[in-house]
Design a protein around this motif. Sequence first.
Motif, PDB file in Angstrom:
ATOM      1  N   PRO A 137       0.937  -1.291   0.009  1.00 42.48           N
ATOM      2  CA  PRO A 137       0.111   0.000  -0.035  1.00 42.48           C
ATOM      3  C   PRO A 137       0.813   1.256  -0.099  1.00 42.48           C
ATOM      4  N   ALA A 138       2.008   1.271   0.780  1.00 49.11           N
ATOM      5  CA  ALA A 138       2.917   2.547   0.704  1.00 49.11           C
ATOM      6  C   ALA A 138       3.234   3.026  -0.899  1.00 49.11           C
ATOM      7  N   THR A 139       3.607   1.692  -1.552  1.00 50.94           N
ATOM      8  CA  THR A 139       4.279   1.855  -2.982  1.00 50.94           C
ATOM      9  C   THR A 139       2.998   2.543  -3.754  1.00 50.94           C
ATOM     10  N   LEU A 140       1.863   1.970  -3.562  1.00 51.96           N
ATOM     11  CA  LEU A 140       0.645   2.536  -4.408  1.00 51.96           C
ATOM     12  C   LEU A 140       0.572   3.938  -3.983  1.00 51.96           C
ATOM     13  N   THR A 141       0.602   4.331  -2.821  1.00 48.44           N
ATOM     14  CA  THR A 141       0.504   5.578  -2.388  1.00 48.44           C
ATOM     15  C   THR A 141       1.569   6.624  -2.681  1.00 48.44           C
ATOM     16  N   TYR A 142       2.819   6.045  -3.060  1.00 42.28           N
ATOM     17  CA  TYR A 142       3.942   6.791  -3.460  1.00 42.28           C
ATOM     18  C   TYR A 142       3.518   7.269  -5.021  1.00 42.28           C
ATOM     19  N   LEU A 143       2.962   6.093  -5.648  1.00 41.07           N
ATOM     20  CA  LEU A 143       2.625   6.451  -7.106  1.00 41.07           C
ATOM     21  C   LEU A 143       1.585   7.396  -7.125  1.00 41.07           C
ATOM     22  N   GLY A 144       0.352   7.265  -6.192  1.00 43.60           N
ATOM     23  CA  GLY A 144      -0.579   8.328  -6.070  1.00 43.60           C
ATOM     24  C   GLY A 144      -0.242   9.782  -5.939  1.00 43.60           C
ATOM     25  N   LEU A 145       0.835   9.783  -5.084  1.00 44.91           N
ATOM     26  CA  LEU A 145       1.323  11.151  -4.860  1.00 44.91           C
ATOM     27  C   LEU A 145       2.283  11.757  -5.985  1.00 44.91           C
ATOM     28  N   TYR A 146       2.804  10.842  -6.603  1.00 42.96           N
ATOM     29  CA  TYR A 146       3.456  11.300  -7.727  1.00 42.96           C
ATOM     30  C   TYR A 146       2.674  11.669  -8.756  1.00 42.96           C
ATOM     31  N   ALA A 147       1.488  11.073  -9.162  1.00 39.64           N
ATOM     32  CA  ALA A 147       0.415  11.509  -9.865  1.00 39.64           C
ATOM     33  C   ALA A 147      -0.235  12.855  -9.600  1.00 39.64           C
ATOM     34  N   GLN A 148      -0.241  13.250  -8.277  1.00 42.36           N
ATOM     35  CA  GLN A 148      -0.886  14.267  -8.138  1.00 42.36           C
ATOM     36  C   GLN A 148       0.204  15.431  -7.622  1.00 42.36           C
ATOM     37  N   GLN A 149       1.509  15.355  -8.049  1.00 42.22           N
ATOM     38  CA  GLN A 149       2.606  16.324  -7.740  1.00 42.22           C
ATOM     39  C   GLN A 149       2.150  17.373  -7.956  1.00 42.22           C
ATOM     40  N   HIS A 150       1.488  17.719  -9.175  1.00 46.82           N
ATOM     41  CA  HIS A 150       1.072  19.275  -9.309  1.00 46.82           C
ATOM     42  C   HIS A 150       0.165  19.914  -8.495  1.00 46.82           C
TER      43      HIS A 150
END
Length: 518
Positions: A41-54
């Motif tokens: 779940p932490a890695t998925l969250t990392y990807l989710g944050l990456y996608a929302q970096q803007h």
Amino acid sequence: MPLPVLSSGGSTTGATSVESGPTQEAKEKCGVFGVWGGPEPATLTYLGLYAQQHRGQESAGIAVTDGTRLGAHTGMGLVSEIFDQRTLSDLERLTKPASPIKPTSGTNGTHPAPAQSGKGCGAIGHNRYSTAGGSISCNAQPLLESYVGGQVAVAHNGNLINAELYRLLFEQSGHLFHTTSDTEVIIHLLASPAQQRTVDPLAATLRHLQGAFSLVFLFPNRIEAARDPWGWRPLVLGELKDGRAVVASETVALDVIGAEFIREVEPGEIVTLDDRGVTSRRFADAAPHPAHCIFEHVYFANPSSNVFGQNVQMVREALGAQLAIEAPVSADYVMPMPDSGRSAAAGYAQQSGIPYREGIVPNRYVGRTFIKPTQAERSAAVRLKLNVIREMVKGRRIIVVDDSIVRGTTTQVKMDQLRQAGAKEIHLRISCPPIRHPCYFGVDFAHRDQLIAHQKTIEEIRAFLDVDTLHYLSMEGMLACMTRAKESYCTACYSGNYRLDPDHPVTDEMATSQMTMF
Ligand code: SF4
């Protein structure tokens, strides 16, 4: 017992200065994300944050649970600067129970212990840009605290207009605050005896809040996601192919991890993600009319996201097309101001039949720029970020399309660059109305006195920018591009019509829910 916090507020970049992106005059807090269940779940969250970096580049963080205890890692800077393989591995380790798990009690009753691998764990994350509280490491979210109900971590997108009032009341009664963020007030409210005595302490807490909030809470045994009754900020629910539930600010985060969009979290709703699946309850009725932030469509959200029921790219193209109808002019090229003016420029070009050409290119290798002491240095930073292609511009009549003008100083530098490159005529078109009023609901515009449209007439702005013509999209034209009823959108930064009075946050509508705090 010390909390398993890997690090909190530590900077991996040393970038603790207040960021002032000269090309980013409006800032928003923030992006939120959550996923319940394993694996990773932490890695998925990392990807989710990456996608929302803007949605925020000031700080970021991830909080995790193994079903019994929370841990977190936060830091200043970009997601890629804060997390590496080691920190993500450490977070994933914290999602795996070391010993058989006993049932846990939360503030909302007893939840069953995880029955199998992949259950009983979860993670939430946050990208931050400050609008309340400074750009300091202690304000990085998720905020993780222990209170009488156990542990909780919270990630917040929006801005509370009554947080200062509550903070003062709490401080006068002896509460200590660790941050300067409005979000910490939520935890103090949740921990208060008045809320803890209720059947649903979280719902009771949320009824005290005034303003904009899309919130994701992580408790040891569940995620709770909530949206204010006006629905100011987006918050969506999704599902991974293996059935795990996900929440995120924007659908682009769902796309990146391969999750399917299910629906928006409703205004006034709390959605629970736990081992039983997804359940829903209300903490308040939805407001008679939503107040969806129209600026999400104009500027903030990712073009690939669907926000408030519409794709952002399609809306921006429609705004540009409407602008071409309202403010036509003869020219050689339609030229976008990268990056946020691109979609509207495409719409303008298609509607007008004038060729679309990219003559202003961003330098992709320039990172964030920090506050510069002089206007000359700030101008240099803008020139560094955006380079003009002289051969494309020289001797041409150009329609430049941008999404908005806030202070005007950045736009002035950009227009000067075009003049220096030999543009024959510059016709500036803005794909929203003039921003004349500050935002109290999650977007950090300049102070009212610094908003150029508050200070000057359109003709004065045109003269200040030294362009041949200047036109903004009309309010009616902007709202005509939206599919929901026009009363469903907040347009206060253009109109000054605030749905809630920021100086008097307790409204008649919410007065009945202003219960005793202590
Ligand atoms: Fe959005 Fe403007 Fe309303 Fe703020 S005032 S929520 S930026 S539309």
